[in-house]
Design a protein around this motif. Sequence first.
Motif, PDB file in Angstrom:
ATOM      1  N   HIS A 175       0.830  -1.217   0.000  1.00 12.84           N
ATOM      2  CA  HIS A 175       0.000   0.000   0.000  1.00 12.84           C
ATOM      3  C   HIS A 175       0.861   1.263   0.000  1.00 12.84           C
ATOM      4  O   HIS A 175       0.445   2.297  -0.524  1.00 12.84           O
ATOM      5  CB  HIS A 175      -0.947   0.006   1.208  1.00 12.84           C
ATOM      6  N   GLU A 176       2.058   1.172   0.585  1.00 15.30           N
ATOM      7  CA  GLU A 176       2.980   2.322   0.577  1.00 15.30           C
ATOM      8  C   GLU A 176       3.712   2.426  -0.760  1.00 15.30           C
ATOM      9  O   GLU A 176       3.783   3.496  -1.353  1.00 15.30           O
ATOM     10  CB  GLU A 176       4.018   2.173   1.693  1.00 15.30           C
ATOM     11  N   ILE A 177       4.253   1.294  -1.228  1.00 16.44           N
ATOM     12  CA  ILE A 177       5.147   1.384  -2.386  1.00 16.44           C
ATOM     13  C   ILE A 177       4.394   1.586  -3.695  1.00 16.44           C
ATOM     14  O   ILE A 177       4.963   2.123  -4.646  1.00 16.44           O
ATOM     15  CB  ILE A 177       6.120   0.184  -2.483  1.00 16.44           C
ATOM     16  N   ILE A 178       3.122   1.184  -3.765  1.00 12.57           N
ATOM     17  CA  ILE A 178       2.395   1.411  -5.025  1.00 12.57           C
ATOM     18  C   ILE A 178       2.211   2.909  -5.261  1.00 12.57           C
ATOM     19  O   ILE A 178       2.289   3.389  -6.387  1.00 12.57           O
ATOM     20  CB  ILE A 178       1.051   0.650  -5.079  1.00 12.57           C
ATOM     21  N   VAL A 179       2.031   3.653  -4.174  1.00  9.58           N
ATOM     22  CA  VAL A 179       1.904   5.111  -4.279  1.00  9.58           C
ATOM     23  C   VAL A 179       3.252   5.718  -4.673  1.00  9.58           C
ATOM     24  O   VAL A 179       3.342   6.558  -5.578  1.00  9.58           O
ATOM     25  CB  VAL A 179       1.393   5.704  -2.950  1.00  9.58           C
TER      26      VAL A 179
END
Length: 198
Positions: free
Chosen positions: A185-189
Amino acid sequence: MKRITVLISGSGSNLQALIDASQSPRLPGQITFVLSSRSNAYGLTRASNAGIPTSICALKTYLTKNPGSTRVEYDAEVAKRVMESRPDLVVLAGWMHILSPAFLDAIHVPIINLHPALPGAFDGANAIGRAYEAFGKGEVKGTGAMVHRVVKEVDRGEPLVVREVEIKKGETLEELETRIHEVEHEIIVEGARIALDA
């Protein structure tokens, strides 16, 4: 504002992370279209709740409606719908089909994918389960997740963001999956931001 098209197949928790980030300065783009390969994907509800136009293009339905058609023609149809949404970036967020060159050749903007493994390890499906099994056999010490550019070789494009994730002794596969999803959820952004800024 840059336009982002997101392809999903499931619950859409990574889509939700992108929707939330797009409503803050963290992501310099707006999600303008969501395409799902499954009609019952909860991600479609998430998109509708955010006022984002959606479409469904399920492989089985497509092949039934178009007798004699092929998987390559399905990919071309997906590509057509994606390009009609006029994206600046395409994000595969839990899209459960390997896309053929027919799709990749028709998309003239960057495409990124989220994959729950480290570069060069556990390409393709069930990456978390395979990493968990390898850890149990003492073959690996941990795993990770990455966002990479999409190329014709599955999960082999240039990594934009890579995060290592420890596998804890005694934890269940479900516990590992939960921790990896939090990282995703952090790295996709972050990956989407890098691709838009490139």
